[in-house]
Design a protein around this motif. Structure first.
Motif, PDB file in Angstrom:
ATOM      1  N   VAL A  90       7.331 -64.121  78.018  1.00 25.28           N
ATOM      2  CA  VAL A  90       5.969 -63.622  77.789  1.00 25.28           C
ATOM      3  C   VAL A  90       5.186 -64.678  77.029  1.00 25.28           C
ATOM      4  O   VAL A  90       5.606 -65.140  75.969  1.00 25.28           O
ATOM      5  CB  VAL A  90       5.995 -62.301  77.002  1.00 25.28           C
ATOM      6  CG1 VAL A  90       4.571 -61.837  76.703  1.00 25.28           C
ATOM      7  CG2 VAL A  90       6.741 -61.229  77.788  1.00 25.28           C
ATOM      8  N   ASN A  91       4.037 -65.048  77.574  1.00 22.70           N
ATOM      9  CA  ASN A  91       3.190 -66.072  76.967  1.00 22.70           C
ATOM     10  C   ASN A  91       1.794 -65.506  76.724  1.00 22.70           C
ATOM     11  O   ASN A  91       1.048 -65.260  77.677  1.00 22.70           O
ATOM     12  CB  ASN A  91       3.109 -67.297  77.875  1.00 22.70           C
ATOM     13  CG  ASN A  91       2.234 -68.388  77.276  1.00 22.70           C
ATOM     14  OD1 ASN A  91       1.902 -68.369  76.092  1.00 22.70           O
ATOM     15  ND2 ASN A  91       1.840 -69.351  78.099  1.00 22.70           N
ATOM     16  N   PRO A  92       1.416 -65.305  75.444  1.00 17.53           N
ATOM     17  CA  PRO A  92       0.081 -64.782  75.158  1.00 17.53           C
ATOM     18  C   PRO A  92      -0.991 -65.863  75.072  1.00 17.53           C
ATOM     19  O   PRO A  92      -2.167 -65.556  74.896  1.00 17.53           O
ATOM     20  CB  PRO A  92       0.278 -64.105  73.798  1.00 17.53           C
ATOM     21  CG  PRO A  92       1.323 -64.943  73.135  1.00 17.53           C
ATOM     22  CD  PRO A  92       2.242 -65.424  74.227  1.00 17.53           C
ATOM     23  N   SER A  93      -0.585 -67.134  75.185  1.00 20.55           N
ATOM     24  CA  SER A  93      -1.542 -68.242  75.043  1.00 20.55           C
ATOM     25  C   SER A  93      -1.976 -68.710  76.422  1.00 20.55           C
ATOM     26  O   SER A  93      -1.407 -69.657  76.981  1.00 20.55           O
ATOM     27  CB  SER A  93      -0.907 -69.387  74.253  1.00 20.55           C
ATOM     28  OG  SER A  93      -0.509 -68.955  72.964  1.00 20.55           O
ATOM     29  N   VAL A  94      -2.950 -68.035  76.970  1.00 26.57           N
ATOM     30  CA  VAL A  94      -3.448 -68.334  78.310  1.00 26.57           C
ATOM     31  C   VAL A  94      -4.806 -69.015  78.184  1.00 26.57           C
ATOM     32  O   VAL A  94      -5.640 -68.607  77.362  1.00 26.57           O
ATOM     33  CB  VAL A  94      -3.563 -67.043  79.152  1.00 26.57           C
ATOM     34  CG1 VAL A  94      -4.163 -67.334  80.521  1.00 26.57           C
ATOM     35  CG2 VAL A  94      -2.196 -66.387  79.294  1.00 26.57           C
ATOM     36  N   ALA A  95      -5.014 -70.053  78.978  1.00 27.11           N
ATOM     37  CA  ALA A  95      -6.289 -70.777  78.924  1.00 27.11           C
ATOM     38  C   ALA A  95      -7.459 -69.821  79.134  1.00 27.11           C
ATOM     39  O   ALA A  95      -7.429 -68.969  80.019  1.00 27.11           O
ATOM     40  CB  ALA A  95      -6.312 -71.872  79.995  1.00 27.11           C
ATOM     41  N   GLY A  96      -8.476 -69.961  78.301  1.00 26.83           N
ATOM     42  CA  GLY A  96      -9.658 -69.117  78.389  1.00 26.83           C
ATOM     43  C   GLY A  96      -9.638 -67.910  77.479  1.00 26.83           C
ATOM     44  O   GLY A  96     -10.643 -67.198  77.372  1.00 26.83           O
ATOM     45  N   ASN A  97      -8.510 -67.662  76.806  1.00 23.25           N
ATOM     46  CA  ASN A  97      -8.441 -66.524  75.878  1.00 23.25           C
ATOM     47  C   ASN A  97      -9.404 -66.707  74.709  1.00 23.25           C
ATOM     48  O   ASN A  97      -9.544 -67.816  74.171  1.00 23.25           O
ATOM     49  CB  ASN A  97      -7.021 -66.378  75.314  1.00 23.25           C
ATOM     50  CG  ASN A  97      -6.072 -65.683  76.264  1.00 23.25           C
ATOM     51  OD1 ASN A  97      -6.469 -65.242  77.338  1.00 23.25           O
ATOM     52  ND2 ASN A  97      -4.817 -65.582  75.882  1.00 23.25           N
ATOM     53  N   ASN A  98     -10.021 -65.590  74.285  1.00 30.03           N
ATOM     54  CA  ASN A  98     -10.767 -65.590  73.024  1.00 30.03           C
ATOM     55  C   ASN A  98      -9.840 -65.472  71.822  1.00 30.03           C
ATOM     56  O   ASN A  98     -10.188 -65.896  70.714  1.00 30.03           O
ATOM     57  CB  ASN A  98     -11.763 -64.429  72.979  1.00 30.03           C
ATOM     58  CG  ASN A  98     -12.848 -64.538  74.031  1.00 30.03           C
ATOM     59  OD1 ASN A  98     -13.185 -63.569  74.699  1.00 30.03           O
ATOM     60  ND2 ASN A  98     -13.419 -65.726  74.199  1.00 30.03           N
ATOM     61  N   PHE A  99      -8.684 -64.890  72.045  1.00 36.41           N
ATOM     62  CA  PHE A  99      -7.656 -64.778  71.003  1.00 36.41           C
ATOM     63  C   PHE A  99      -6.310 -64.683  71.709  1.00 36.41           C
ATOM     64  O   PHE A  99      -6.234 -64.381  72.899  1.00 36.41           O
ATOM     65  CB  PHE A  99      -7.887 -63.549  70.114  1.00 36.41           C
ATOM     66  CG  PHE A  99      -7.821 -62.240  70.854  1.00 36.41           C
ATOM     67  CD1 PHE A  99      -6.609 -61.581  71.060  1.00 36.41           C
ATOM     68  CD2 PHE A  99      -8.976 -61.650  71.358  1.00 36.41           C
ATOM     69  CE1 PHE A  99      -6.549 -60.378  71.749  1.00 36.41           C
ATOM     70  CE2 PHE A  99      -8.918 -60.444  72.050  1.00 36.41           C
ATOM     71  CZ  PHE A  99      -7.705 -59.811  72.248  1.00 36.41           C
ATOM     72  N   ASP A 100      -5.248 -64.962  70.985  1.00 39.58           N
ATOM     73  CA  ASP A 100      -3.896 -64.839  71.519  1.00 39.58           C
ATOM     74  C   ASP A 100      -3.227 -63.633  70.872  1.00 39.58           C
ATOM     75  O   ASP A 100      -3.057 -63.579  69.646  1.00 39.58           O
ATOM     76  CB  ASP A 100      -3.082 -66.105  71.247  1.00 39.58           C
ATOM     77  CG  ASP A 100      -3.620 -67.309  72.016  1.00 39.58           C
ATOM     78  OD1 ASP A 100      -4.292 -67.090  73.037  1.00 39.58           O
ATOM     79  OD2 ASP A 100      -3.383 -68.448  71.575  1.00 39.58           O
ATOM     80  N   ALA A 101      -2.871 -62.657  71.693  1.00 38.64           N
ATOM     81  CA  ALA A 101      -2.273 -61.419  71.194  1.00 38.64           C
ATOM     82  C   ALA A 101      -0.931 -61.703  70.521  1.00 38.64           C
ATOM     83  O   ALA A 101      -0.252 -62.694  70.825  1.00 38.64           O
ATOM     84  CB  ALA A 101      -2.084 -60.433  72.346  1.00 38.64           C
ATOM     85  N   VAL A 102      -0.545 -60.814  69.633  1.00 37.53           N
ATOM     86  CA  VAL A 102       0.757 -60.906  68.956  1.00 37.53           C
ATOM     87  C   VAL A 102       1.741 -60.049  69.739  1.00 37.53           C
ATOM     88  O   VAL A 102       1.602 -58.819  69.799  1.00 37.53           O
ATOM     89  CB  VAL A 102       0.650 -60.412  67.502  1.00 37.53           C
ATOM     90  CG1 VAL A 102       2.012 -60.495  66.818  1.00 37.53           C
ATOM     91  CG2 VAL A 102      -0.393 -61.224  66.736  1.00 37.53           C
TER      92      VAL A 102
END
Length: 310
Positions: A90-102
């Motif tokens: 699981v990768n929460p750091s996706v290009a274009g995100n306003n924030f990265d979920a925990v």
């Protein structure tokens, strides 16, 4: 460990891994007055295992989350032709995100009812693969996430779930000798034995602005702050944003040199008792406390009370 076998959404490729394909040829002939026939030896082939997978994010609209966690849903489908377990990344750091979920946990739908049930569904330990999925079988997977500090109302984010065949991944045609079902080889299929899907979430938060005003009525019918004048304080809590606030209290201490006027406490124009009881208000010896509880964005709450200048 129970599996969640969802309705088939993809089809395994061809004949099942480990299947024996056998063929024997024959020939007939004549020679003079005689005729005859012969058969060849039997050629046996064992079908190799094809490693293929598909992943779909199941969230059609971004999942709103605020103070509580969000549940993202994905489907992992074994599109190969033999049983296979999959590693889940699981990768929460996706290009274009306003924030990265925990990311808090990855959970599989162990009882197959399609609904996330804490304490019932199985949490995948870090580094642990899914149970083996038969060809064509699907497994619904939940990813539990929370907002990070600093996220603001209306910001959006995506979370990527990747499933990779435990046997191995690589360019299509890559072979793993003897690691297929039934002792044959395992061969990487068109997906590279790795696939991913995206789900989205949106921050749904709220904030509070509090304003205070005073109206004075003096003993002479005027509005001067003289001894004996009654001051009515109005406190307005304005909640903005798409989410909600929880546990909202409005508190105010009586100003020095004044005396609270009993039974003057009001919420939205309705009288509250001064005692600590079933209603939202409390007027103690030092100040007022009104418990507004959960209040949605776009809402205002008004509290009033009176004091007399000593």
């Amino acid at each position: 460990m129970a599996l969640c076998l969802l309705p088939q959404v993809a089809h395994a490729t061809g004949v099942s891994a480990g299947t024996l394909i056998q063929n024997t040829a024959s020939a007939t002939y004549t020679s003079g007055a005689a005729s005859g026939s012969v058969t060849s030896n039997t050629v046996t082939l064992k079908v190799d295992e094809l490693l293929d997978v598909a992943v779909a994010g199941l969230t059609t609209t971004p999942v709103a989350t605020g103070a509580t966690t969000a549940v993202l849903e994905y489907r992992i489908t074994n599109t190969g032709n033999g049983p296979e377990a999959f590693n889940v990344i699981v990768n929460p750091s996706v290009a274009g995100n306003n924030f990265d979920a925990v990311v808090q946990s990855v959970v599989i739908d162990s009882n197959g009812n399609g609904t996330y049930e804490p304490g019932v569904d199985t949490v995948l330990a870090s580094g642990s693969p899914t149970p083996a999925l038969a060809a064509d079988a699907s497994l619904k997977t939940f990813v539990i996430v929370a907002l990070p500090a600093g996220a603001t109302d209306g910001q959006t984010s995506q979370v990527r779930l990747t499933a990779e065949a435990v046997t191995g991944t690589g360019t299509p045609g890559t072979s793993f000798s003897g690691q297929g079902e039934g002792g044959g080889d395992a061969v990487v299929g068109a997906s590279g034995a790795s696939a991913n899907g995206l789900d989205a979430l949106i921050a749904s938060l709220a904030s509070v602005a509090l304003t205070k005003s005073a109206v004075i009525v003096d003993p002479f019918g005027g509005s001067k702050p003289v001894p004996g004048a009654v001051v009515t304080y109005t406190l307005v809590a304005s909640v903005s944003g798409s989410g909600q606030v929880d546990g909202l209290h409005i508190t105010d201490a009586y100003p020095t040199g004044t005396t609270y006027q009993a039974s003057s406490l009001k919420l939205e124009g309705a009288a509250l008792t001064d005692a600590s009881d079933a209603d939202a208000g409390l007027a103690s010896g030092t100040g007022i406390d009104v418990n507004l509880g959960t209040v949605a964005g776009g809402t205002t709450k008004t509290v009033k009370f009176d004091v007399k200048i000593n």
